[in-house]
Design a protein around this motif. Structure first.
Motif, PDB file in Angstrom:
ATOM      1  N   PHE A 266       0.833  -1.209   0.000  1.00  0.00           N
ATOM      2  CA  PHE A 266       0.000   0.000   0.000  1.00  0.00           C
ATOM      3  C   PHE A 266       0.866   1.257   0.000  1.00  0.00           C
ATOM      4  CE2 PHE A 266      -2.107   3.352   2.473  1.00  0.00           C
ATOM      5  CZ  PHE A 266      -3.233   3.573   1.683  1.00  0.00           C
ATOM      6  N   ILE A 267       1.873   1.323   0.852  1.00  0.00           N
ATOM      7  CA  ILE A 267       2.733   2.499   0.940  1.00  0.00           C
ATOM      8  C   ILE A 267       3.506   2.691  -0.369  1.00  0.00           C
ATOM      9  CG2 ILE A 267       4.733   3.499   2.101  1.00  0.00           C
ATOM     10  CD1 ILE A 267       2.167   3.686   3.717  1.00  0.00           C
ATOM     11  N   THR A 268       4.003   1.602  -0.926  1.00  0.00           N
ATOM     12  CA  THR A 268       4.750   1.715  -2.189  1.00  0.00           C
ATOM     13  C   THR A 268       3.879   2.277  -3.300  1.00  0.00           C
ATOM     14  OG1 THR A 268       6.144  -0.159  -1.542  1.00  0.00           O
ATOM     15  CG2 THR A 268       6.094   0.427  -3.882  1.00  0.00           C
ATOM     16  N   VAL A 269       2.665   1.746  -3.428  1.00  0.00           N
ATOM     17  CA  VAL A 269       1.742   2.246  -4.455  1.00  0.00           C
ATOM     18  C   VAL A 269       1.396   3.699  -4.209  1.00  0.00           C
ATOM     19  CG1 VAL A 269      -0.569   1.975  -5.431  1.00  0.00           C
ATOM     20  CG2 VAL A 269       0.822  -0.039  -4.929  1.00  0.00           C
ATOM     21  N   MET A 270       1.147   4.067  -2.954  1.00  0.00           N
ATOM     22  CA  MET A 270       0.790   5.458  -2.645  1.00  0.00           C
ATOM     23  C   MET A 270       1.939   6.396  -2.967  1.00  0.00           C
ATOM     24  SD  MET A 270      -2.302   5.907  -1.596  1.00  0.00           S
ATOM     25  CE  MET A 270      -2.142   7.486  -0.810  1.00  0.00           C
ATOM     26  N   GLN A 271       3.161   6.011  -2.635  1.00  0.00           N
ATOM     27  CA  GLN A 271       4.303   6.891  -2.898  1.00  0.00           C
ATOM     28  C   GLN A 271       4.518   7.092  -4.405  1.00  0.00           C
ATOM     29  OE1 GLN A 271       7.241   6.530   0.949  1.00  0.00           O
ATOM     30  NE2 GLN A 271       7.698   5.210  -0.773  1.00  0.00           N
ATOM     31  N   VAL A 272       4.494   5.989  -5.150  1.00  0.00           N
ATOM     32  CA  VAL A 272       4.747   6.101  -6.590  1.00  0.00           C
ATOM     33  C   VAL A 272       3.575   6.783  -7.285  1.00  0.00           C
ATOM     34  CG1 VAL A 272       5.157   4.813  -8.724  1.00  0.00           C
ATOM     35  CG2 VAL A 272       6.276   4.111  -6.581  1.00  0.00           C
ATOM     36  N   GLN A 273       2.370   6.242  -7.098  1.00  0.00           N
ATOM     37  CA  GLN A 273       1.201   6.782  -7.776  1.00  0.00           C
ATOM     38  C   GLN A 273       0.904   8.200  -7.338  1.00  0.00           C
ATOM     39  OE1 GLN A 273      -0.236   5.314 -10.231  1.00  0.00           O
ATOM     40  NE2 GLN A 273      -1.918   6.757 -10.577  1.00  0.00           N
ATOM     41  N   GLY A 274       1.031   8.484  -6.039  1.00  0.00           N
ATOM     42  CA  GLY A 274       0.746   9.824  -5.530  1.00  0.00           C
ATOM     43  C   GLY A 274       1.700  10.853  -6.083  1.00  0.00           C
ATOM     44  N   THR A 275       2.983  10.511  -6.176  1.00  0.00           N
ATOM     45  CA  THR A 275       3.963  11.456  -6.717  1.00  0.00           C
ATOM     46  C   THR A 275       3.719  11.710  -8.201  1.00  0.00           C
ATOM     47  OG1 THR A 275       5.589  10.690  -5.103  1.00  0.00           O
ATOM     48  CG2 THR A 275       6.409  11.889  -7.006  1.00  0.00           C
ATOM     49  N   VAL A 276       3.413  10.648  -8.934  1.00  0.00           N
ATOM     50  CA  VAL A 276       3.152  10.804 -10.369  1.00  0.00           C
ATOM     51  C   VAL A 276       1.924  11.661 -10.597  1.00  0.00           C
ATOM     52  CG1 VAL A 276       2.513   9.591 -12.482  1.00  0.00           C
ATOM     53  CG2 VAL A 276       4.317   8.666 -11.007  1.00  0.00           C
ATOM     54  N   VAL A 277       0.853  11.389  -9.872  1.00  0.00           N
ATOM     55  CA  VAL A 277      -0.398  12.137 -10.066  1.00  0.00           C
ATOM     56  C   VAL A 277      -0.215  13.586  -9.670  1.00  0.00           C
ATOM     57  CG1 VAL A 277      -2.779  12.364  -9.294  1.00  0.00           C
ATOM     58  CG2 VAL A 277      -1.854  10.114  -9.858  1.00  0.00           C
ATOM     59  N   ARG A 278       0.484  13.833  -8.549  1.00  0.00           N
ATOM     60  CA  ARG A 278       0.626  15.202  -8.069  1.00  0.00           C
ATOM     61  C   ARG A 278       1.393  16.071  -9.049  1.00  0.00           C
ATOM     62  NH1 ARG A 278       4.062  18.565  -5.476  1.00  0.00           N
ATOM     63  NH2 ARG A 278       3.185  19.974  -3.903  1.00  0.00           N
ATOM     64  N   ASN A 279       2.356  15.517  -9.740  1.00  0.00           N
ATOM     65  CA  ASN A 279       3.211  16.322 -10.629  1.00  0.00           C
ATOM     66  C   ASN A 279       2.865  16.164 -12.107  1.00  0.00           C
ATOM     67  OD1 ASN A 279       5.563  17.421  -8.756  1.00  0.00           O
ATOM     68  ND2 ASN A 279       5.125  15.303  -8.130  1.00  0.00           N
ATOM     69  N   SER A 280       1.807  15.438 -12.398  1.00  0.00           N
ATOM     70  CA  SER A 280       1.477  15.234 -13.821  1.00  0.00           C
ATOM     71  C   SER A 280       0.993  16.519 -14.488  1.00  0.00           C
ATOM     72  CB  SER A 280       0.397  14.146 -13.952  1.00  0.00           C
ATOM     73  OG  SER A 280      -0.785  14.550 -13.258  1.00  0.00           O
ATOM     74  N   GLY A 281       0.371  17.434 -13.757  1.00  0.00           N
ATOM     75  CA  GLY A 281      -0.139  18.662 -14.361  1.00  0.00           C
ATOM     76  C   GLY A 281       0.811  19.823 -14.258  1.00  0.00           C
ATOM     77  N   GLU A 282       1.990  19.661 -13.672  1.00  0.00           N
ATOM     78  CA  GLU A 282       2.935  20.763 -13.482  1.00  0.00           C
ATOM     79  C   GLU A 282       4.333  20.336 -13.960  1.00  0.00           C
ATOM     80  OE1 GLU A 282       2.857  21.809  -9.402  1.00  0.00           O
ATOM     81  OE2 GLU A 282       0.723  22.270  -9.359  1.00  0.00           O
ATOM     82  N   PRO A 283       4.493  20.064 -15.251  1.00  0.00           N
ATOM     83  CA  PRO A 283       5.815  19.614 -15.727  1.00  0.00           C
ATOM     84  C   PRO A 283       6.878  20.680 -15.582  1.00  0.00           C
ATOM     85  CG  PRO A 283       4.343  20.083 -17.560  1.00  0.00           C
ATOM     86  CD  PRO A 283       3.505  20.166 -16.343  1.00  0.00           C
ATOM     87  N   GLU A 284       6.484  21.953 -15.615  1.00  0.00           N
ATOM     88  CA  GLU A 284       7.503  22.993 -15.536  1.00  0.00           C
ATOM     89  C   GLU A 284       8.089  23.119 -14.139  1.00  0.00           C
ATOM     90  OE1 GLU A 284       3.544  24.615 -14.464  1.00  0.00           O
ATOM     91  OE2 GLU A 284       4.369  23.399 -16.115  1.00  0.00           O
ATOM     92  N   ALA A 285       7.331  22.629 -13.112  1.00  0.00           N
ATOM     93  CA  ALA A 285       7.828  22.742 -11.742  1.00  0.00           C
ATOM     94  C   ALA A 285       8.733  21.582 -11.363  1.00  0.00           C
ATOM     95  CB  ALA A 285       6.656  22.820 -10.766  1.00  0.00           C
ATOM     96  N   VAL A 286       8.806  20.565 -12.220  1.00  0.00           N
ATOM     97  CA  VAL A 286       9.601  19.384 -11.916  1.00  0.00           C
ATOM     98  C   VAL A 286      11.034  19.623 -12.361  1.00  0.00           C
ATOM     99  CG1 VAL A 286       9.898  16.936 -12.342  1.00  0.00           C
ATOM    100  CG2 VAL A 286       7.599  17.909 -12.134  1.00  0.00           C
ATOM    101  N   LEU A 287      11.981  19.561 -11.406  1.00  0.00           N
ATOM    102  CA  LEU A 287      13.386  19.789 -11.731  1.00  0.00           C
ATOM    103  C   LEU A 287      14.020  18.558 -12.349  1.00  0.00           C
ATOM    104  CD1 LEU A 287      14.478  21.776  -8.540  1.00  0.00           C
ATOM    105  CD2 LEU A 287      13.737  22.661 -10.752  1.00  0.00           C
TER     106      LEU A 287
END
Length: 418
Positions: free
Chosen positions: A22-43
């Protein structure tokens, strides 16, 4: 319902596997979803270089499978993964879930000192790395997430310590309850043993005295039955009176076991000393009683103990010596009562009735020896004195005979259980 929940609860290792997934899925999926709409903010992308970001997120969650067995090592792995992750400027997100669970496990399953020290050092190191890595963060307002991670890490450690403390308190309370229960059981067992010994002493004194006198009188009766029937009638009446008194005392003693207070006689005391000496004379003893007149008020426990000591002393004379001279002295002091019983030892007497009484006494002593109770009388008398804080002495006299001396305080310091 609670039993059903407990019945279907998976084992600890299965719970850890499910939590790690559960934690692994939340970390990976949550990070991907959170930054999917803001590519310019991703370093830096999670896949650059070599999918290192994904590997760090997966490692920080998958290692929780071992959190119960090696909590310190799991915390070290999650902390190192978090430091590397944020130092390389990977995108922010719920990449700290595994770290917080590891911190909670560390303190919840620790010892309260070493675990807190490790957690404190680890949080301080994480905070320093996170703040340094966020110096060029954009937008600047995003620095708030760094402080959130620091605060949440501290709260996770505090929550784990709280759970550990409550568990320790519960275990100590359970241990105290079990200790108290064992103490109550030991105390109850000790009281039962004390009561058993008390009843055994009472039964021994009552039965031994009555049977000794009855044996003596029976010997006299058998000897004079044909030649002196009037004497035989007197001895039979004495046997009847002795057995009746013994039965009354036995009913009073055994009434404790039935917890039946109806008709229970009070324990014998100083008021029955005259009856005791009278029955001893009927058994063939030349007994003299010297006492302070009038006696001062004596506690019932002390009076009962004096009576039983005098009764057992007379019984021993009848059983082991036979017809002889016995002197009984009762001396009352301001704070102590002393009873002293002395006898002159065996004597040669041509009186046929007394000789028959001597043979009856020999049979009484042999009968009690056969039951294995020889010697318990003196032990019982000594126990009575010790329970009341008194002194007891018994032994042969230099010129022949035997003496028993007991001194009992009128205000015993020990618990009166006679």
């Amino acid at each position: 319902m609670q039993d059903r929940v407990t019945l279907f609860r998976p084992p600890a290792w299965a719970q850890d596997v499910l939590l790690a997934v559960f934690i692994t899925v939340m970390q990976v999926q949550g990070t991907v979803v959170r930054n999917s709409g803001e590519p310019e903010a991703v370093l830096r992308s999670l896949s650059d270089p070599g999918n290192l970001g994904y590997l760090l997120l997966i490692a920080g969650g998958a290692v929780l499978v071992l959190r119960r067995r090696w909590p310190v090592a799991v915390f070290a792995v999650t902390a190192l993964a978090s430091m590397v992750y944020y130092t390389l400027d990977f995108p922010d997100g719920p990449a700290w879930l595994g770290l917080f669970v590891a911190l909670y496990t560390l303190t919840a399953r620790g010892d309260g000192r070493r675990s807190l020290a490790i957690a404190g050092v680890g949080i301080a190191a994480l905070a320093a790395v996170w703040l340094i890595a966020a110096t060029d963060i954009e937008p600047p307002a995003a620095i708030g997430w760094v402080y959130f991670r620091i605060g949440a890490a501290g709260m996770s450690a505090a929550l784990g310590e709280s759970v550990r403390s409550r568990r320790v308190i519960a275990e100590e309370a359970l241990e105290r309850a079990e200790l108290a229960e064992r103490s109550r059981e030991d105390e109850a067992r000790a009281r039962v043993d004390e009561e058993r010994l008390r009843i055994a002493r009472e039964v021994h004194d009552t039965v031994a005295h009555a049977i000794a006198i009855i044996n003596v009188q029976a010997g006299v009766t058998a000897h004079v039955l044909d030649k002196r029937p009037e004497r035989a009638r007197q001895t039979l009446e004495a046997i009847e009176q002795t057995s009746s008194r013994a039965l009354q005392e036995m009913r009073a003693i055994l009434g404790v076991l039935r917890d039946d207070h109806d008709g229970r006689l009070p324990p014998p005391g100083l008021g029955q000393v005259d009856e005791l000496t009278t029955s001893a004379r009927e058994a063939g003893l030349d007994i003299e009683l010297e006492t302070t007149s009038p006696p001062p008020p004596v506690p019932s426990a002390v009076g009962s103990a004096v009576y039983r000591i005098l009764q057992e002393s007379i019984t021993n004379v009848i059983r082991h010596v036979g017809p002889t001279r016995v002197a009984v002295a009762l001396n009352y002091g301001p704070d102590v009562v002393e009873v002293r019983v002395t006898n002159d030892g065996p004597r040669t007497d041509g009186d046929t009735d007394k000789a028959a009484g001597r043979r009856g006494a020999d049979r009484a002593g042999a009968g009690f020896a056969g039951t294995g109770t020889r010697g318990r009388g003196i032990v019982g008398m000594r126990e009575r004195c010790q329970l009341l804080g008194g002194d007891f002495d018994a032994g042969p006299l230099p010129g022949g005979g035997f003496a028993v001396t007991a001194r009992l305080p009128l205000a015993p310091t020990a618990t009166m259980k006679v």
